[in-house]
Design a protein around this motif. Structure first.
Motif, PDB file in Angstrom:
ATOM      1  N   ASN A  22       0.853  -1.176   0.000  1.00  0.00           N
ATOM      2  CA  ASN A  22       0.000   0.000   0.000  1.00  0.00           C
ATOM      3  C   ASN A  22       0.894   1.233   0.000  1.00  0.00           C
ATOM      4  N   PRO A  23       0.814   2.078  -1.033  1.00  0.00           N
ATOM      5  CA  PRO A  23       1.718   3.237  -1.110  1.00  0.00           C
ATOM      6  C   PRO A  23       1.516   4.231   0.023  1.00  0.00           C
ATOM      7  N   ASN A  24       0.302   4.292   0.582  1.00  0.00           N
ATOM      8  CA  ASN A  24       0.028   5.224   1.669  1.00  0.00           C
ATOM      9  C   ASN A  24       0.728   4.805   2.954  1.00  0.00           C
ATOM     10  N   SER A  25       0.630   3.539   3.311  1.00  0.00           N
ATOM     11  CA  SER A  25       1.297   3.064   4.524  1.00  0.00           C
ATOM     12  C   SER A  25       2.807   3.050   4.340  1.00  0.00           C
ATOM     13  N   ALA A  26       3.286   2.769   3.111  1.00  0.00           N
ATOM     14  CA  ALA A  26       4.728   2.795   2.855  1.00  0.00           C
ATOM     15  C   ALA A  26       5.275   4.207   3.044  1.00  0.00           C
ATOM     16  N   ALA A  27       4.545   5.209   2.554  1.00  0.00           N
ATOM     17  CA  ALA A  27       4.973   6.597   2.729  1.00  0.00           C
ATOM     18  C   ALA A  27       4.964   6.978   4.204  1.00  0.00           C
ATOM     19  N   ALA A  28       3.976   6.483   4.954  1.00  0.00           N
ATOM     20  CA  ALA A  28       3.915   6.779   6.389  1.00  0.00           C
ATOM     21  C   ALA A  28       5.100   6.160   7.126  1.00  0.00           C
ATOM     22  N   ARG A  29       5.480   4.952   6.745  1.00  0.00           N
ATOM     23  CA  ARG A  29       6.641   4.316   7.380  1.00  0.00           C
ATOM     24  C   ARG A  29       7.920   5.082   7.071  1.00  0.00           C
ATOM     25  N   GLU A  30       8.065   5.511   5.830  1.00  0.00           N
ATOM     26  CA  GLU A  30       9.269   6.250   5.439  1.00  0.00           C
ATOM     27  C   GLU A  30       9.319   7.603   6.136  1.00  0.00           C
ATOM     28  N   PHE A  31       8.176   8.274   6.265  1.00  0.00           N
ATOM     29  CA  PHE A  31       8.160   9.584   6.910  1.00  0.00           C
ATOM     30  C   PHE A  31       8.434   9.455   8.407  1.00  0.00           C
ATOM     31  N   THR A  32       7.939   8.389   9.008  1.00  0.00           N
ATOM     32  CA  THR A  32       8.244   8.128  10.417  1.00  0.00           C
ATOM     33  C   THR A  32       9.747   7.960  10.614  1.00  0.00           C
ATOM     34  N   ARG A  33      10.372   7.241   9.707  1.00  0.00           N
ATOM     35  CA  ARG A  33      11.823   7.043   9.775  1.00  0.00           C
ATOM     36  C   ARG A  33      12.563   8.368   9.675  1.00  0.00           C
ATOM     37  N   LEU A  34      12.139   9.215   8.752  1.00  0.00           N
ATOM     38  CA  LEU A  34      12.806  10.499   8.575  1.00  0.00           C
ATOM     39  C   LEU A  34      12.623  11.406   9.792  1.00  0.00           C
ATOM     40  N   LEU A  35      11.441  11.385  10.379  1.00  0.00           N
ATOM     41  CA  LEU A  35      11.232  12.177  11.596  1.00  0.00           C
ATOM     42  C   LEU A  35      12.102  11.669  12.733  1.00  0.00           C
ATOM     43  N   SER A  36      12.209  10.363  12.852  1.00  0.00           N
ATOM     44  CA  SER A  36      13.045   9.783  13.918  1.00  0.00           C
ATOM     45  C   SER A  36      14.494  10.188  13.750  1.00  0.00           C
ATOM     46  N   GLU A  37      14.973  10.258  12.508  1.00  0.00           N
ATOM     47  CA  GLU A  37      16.347  10.701  12.246  1.00  0.00           C
ATOM     48  C   GLU A  37      16.566  12.128  12.735  1.00  0.00           C
ATOM     49  N   ARG A  38      15.505  12.906  12.793  1.00  0.00           N
ATOM     50  CA  ARG A  38      15.599  14.309  13.216  1.00  0.00           C
ATOM     51  C   ARG A  38      15.250  14.499  14.688  1.00  0.00           C
ATOM     52  N   GLY A  39      15.161  13.395  15.389  1.00  0.00           N
ATOM     53  CA  GLY A  39      14.925  13.463  16.825  1.00  0.00           C
ATOM     54  C   GLY A  39      13.477  13.602  17.231  1.00  0.00           C
ATOM     55  N   VAL A  40      12.560  13.476  16.283  1.00  0.00           N
ATOM     56  CA  VAL A  40      11.131  13.532  16.606  1.00  0.00           C
ATOM     57  C   VAL A  40      10.674  12.135  17.016  1.00  0.00           C
ATOM     58  N   VAL A  41      10.159  12.012  18.210  1.00  0.00           N
ATOM     59  CA  VAL A  41       9.722  10.711  18.731  1.00  0.00           C
ATOM     60  C   VAL A  41       8.277  10.464  18.317  1.00  0.00           C
ATOM     61  N   VAL A  42       8.051   9.339  17.611  1.00  0.00           N
ATOM     62  CA  VAL A  42       6.703   8.947  17.199  1.00  0.00           C
ATOM     63  C   VAL A  42       6.355   7.672  17.957  1.00  0.00           C
ATOM     64  N   THR A  43       5.331   7.744  18.785  1.00  0.00           N
ATOM     65  CA  THR A  43       5.011   6.633  19.683  1.00  0.00           C
ATOM     66  C   THR A  43       4.334   5.467  18.978  1.00  0.00           C
ATOM     67  N   GLY A  44       3.348   5.757  18.123  1.00  0.00           N
ATOM     68  CA  GLY A  44       2.570   4.688  17.500  1.00  0.00           C
ATOM     69  C   GLY A  44       3.188   4.158  16.215  1.00  0.00           C
ATOM     70  N   GLU A  45       2.616   3.056  15.745  1.00  0.00           N
ATOM     71  CA  GLU A  45       3.058   2.450  14.496  1.00  0.00           C
ATOM     72  C   GLU A  45       2.449   3.188  13.305  1.00  0.00           C
ATOM     73  N   PRO A  46       3.202   3.366  12.232  1.00  0.00           N
ATOM     74  CA  PRO A  46       2.664   4.058  11.052  1.00  0.00           C
ATOM     75  C   PRO A  46       1.533   3.259  10.414  1.00  0.00           C
ATOM     76  N   GLY A  47       0.628   3.970   9.740  1.00  0.00           N
ATOM     77  CA  GLY A  47      -0.507   3.299   9.114  1.00  0.00           C
ATOM     78  C   GLY A  47      -1.199   4.182   8.107  1.00  0.00           C
ATOM     79  N   VAL A  48      -2.477   3.924   7.882  1.00  0.00           N
ATOM     80  CA  VAL A  48      -3.283   4.646   6.898  1.00  0.00           C
ATOM     81  C   VAL A  48      -4.444   5.319   7.617  1.00  0.00           C
TER      82      VAL A  48
END
Length: 514
Positions: free
Chosen positions: A276-302
């Motif tokens: 699913n391109p939407n959930s894939a983009a959410a996973r990638e964006f979560t990764r990029l935020l984490s690299e910048r020190g932004v803590v995301v508590t939940g799992e990425p999704g749609v």
């Protein structure tokens, strides 16, 4: 102050018995008459200039004609709907060369089998065709139609915006709840690692940086998200693959795609594209935020922006390059996902509300062809990429679309260059058309070879002419094994040989006014 008589005054002076008429603004009948009176004189003058340039320095030049005087150029270009001084060299050269070009192209056209087609014109004027009105499987040359209709209906300056929303502004850096990544139909949205990853034979260019969007979220003061990052692709429907594709195409050659797609549905560190391109983009964006020190508590999704809050807050956004640049990437790289997204955007523009769909897009494209005067009797547009085996186009239709714009305009400038760029980088490298011929390729293998539908190899575009104008051409080959290089390359070379014969005499550069 006395001024020399202009062309109209001289024309009137030669008709003393005619009652003078009041002058009219615009290009009236007398202006048109004057212009066409000048064409033969200019043509003869241009031939004289060209032939004079061929005289050996040691030969005595023939006396110049005494009865032909080239009129001076006006201060402003003399224009009407039919003729301009700028176009005169191409017009004169075409008149001198087109008959020979017809003869030069004819032997090649005679070799086209009854399942294939070819059409050639010069500056929109027919030269010859073989089965030009026979509907064949066009493969990726269908992207030419997508590009032309998108430019017409969306506009060259249209941009695609990806946005990030939350339920409220950050409180001491914390977003209570989810962060939603809303897709705007940008097919070039990419993480900075993707273009150099080697995962695509022709990497994306003019990409929209997903990294920059993550930077902007951080700059908005976000340090923590108590919920998840959700991908929202609700701008378009959830058809991730077009029907009618051959075996082994979906997920490899194109798709999955939606109005939110990043890295062609790839996530850094994952071996395969996401389902699913939407959930894939959410996973990638979560990764990029984490690299910048932004803590995301939940799992990425749609999810949907509308589900986050009644009045969601936009935290950040990023725009794509204008549509002209998106089309350049699509045609140069033959980017299938880009083509499919543009079809859905055309569909959304056509219906004006709801979701963008492929069905609405191809219907709008067909209607646009009809409005342009293209015969759509046997034409079938089933997708944007040209991967569908249900697509049918004629060579006459392809050339008619190409004739609507010049070789230096948006579509022509976006096409691969023979021997240099895109899908033509390794084609015609040793041919005289290298660096000159512009063409959109198309390929479908369609195994097994001994059963229909046939394989496809196609090429359509322009061969610009020095000094102005261009040859427009379309060649679509359908056959059991025509996608084999040993079969199609000789035909392509014969096409290039034939196109390169124009002009056989004076070119527009030779006959240009001096």
């Amino acid at each position: 102050m006395n001024r020399p008589p202009d062309a109209m005054s001289r024309l009137e002076a030669r008709q003393p018995n005619r009652r003078p008429e009041p002058r009219r603004s615009g290009a009236g009948p007398l202006v048109v008459l004057a212009i066409f009176a000048l064409v033969p004189a200019l043509a003869l003058y241009a031939v004289f200039v060209w032939s004079s340039s061929k005289i050996d320095d040691n030969e005595a030049a023939p006396p110049p004609p005494t009865t032909i005087v080239a009129p001076p150029l006006p201060d402003e270009p003399l224009r009407n709907s039919m003729l301009t001084f700028r176009r005169m060299p191409a017009l004169v050269a075409r008149g001198l060369n087109v008959d020979q070009f017809v003869a030069d192209v004819a032997p090649f056209l005679a070799t086209i089998n009854d399942r294939s087609c070819a059409t050639v014109s010069v500056d929109g004027n027919p030269v010859g065709s073989a089965n030009g009105d026979v509907a064949v499987i066009p493969a990726s040359t269908a992207k030419i139609v997508v590009a032309a209709v998108a430019l017409e209906q969306l506009g060259a300056d249209r941009v695609f915006t990806t946005r990030v929303f939350s339920g409220a502004t950050p409180d001491d850096g914390v977003i209570e709840g989810d962060l939603v990544l809303l897709g705007g139909g940008d097919p070039l949205l990419s993480s900075d690692w993707y273009p150099t990853s080697g995962l695509e034979p022709r990497p994306v260019f003019d990409a929209t940086s997903l990294d920059t969007l993550a930077d902007r979220v951080q700059a908005a003061g976000v340090t923590q998200v108590t919920g998840s990052v959700l991908g929202d692709g609700s701008r378009y429907d959830d058809e991730f693959f077009a029907p009618g594709w051959g075996n082994g195409v979906a997920g490899l050659e194109a798709g999955p795609y939606d109005s939110l797609i990043a890295n062609d549905a790839r996530v850094f560190g994952e071996e395969r594209r996401g389902d699913n391109p939407n959930s894939a983009a959410a996973r990638e964006f979560t990764r990029l935020l984490s690299e910048r020190g932004v803590v995301v508590t939940g799992e990425p999704g749609v999810g949907l922006v509308a589900d986050v809050a009644d009045e969601p807050v936009e935290l950040a956004s990023i725009e794509s390059v204008p549509l002209a640049g998106v089309i350049a990437e699509m045609l140069t790289n033959s980017d299938n996902n880009t083509a499919e997204l543009l079809v859905k955007e055309i569909g959304l523009e056509a219906v004006g509300e709801g979701e963008g769909t492929r069905d609405a897009g191809v219907a709008a494209m067909t209607e646009q062809l009809e409005q342009w005067g293209v015969d759509t009797t046997n034409i079938v547009l089933a997708d944007g990429s040209g991967l569908s085996l249900d697509n049918r186009l004629t060579c006459n239709a392809l050339v008619a679309v190409l004739q609507r714009s010049g070789s230096s305009e948006t579509i022509g400038a976006a096409l691969p260059i023979a021997g240099e760029t895109g899908t033509l980088a390794d084609v015609f490298t040793d041919h005289p058309v290298a660096g000159r011929l512009l063409g959109k390729t198309g390929t479908l293998n369609n195994p097994p070879f001994n059963q229909d539908p046939p394989a496809v190899k196609a090429l359509a575009g322009y061969l610009p002419v020095e000094g102005g104008g261009a040859v427009e051409y379309a060649l679509v080959l359908n056959g059991p094994t025509i996608s084999d290089q040993s079969e199609y390359r000789p035909v392509w070379n014969e096409l290039a040989d034939a196109l390169d014969t124009y002009p056989s005499g004076a070119s527009p550069a030779d006959v240009g006014l001096r």
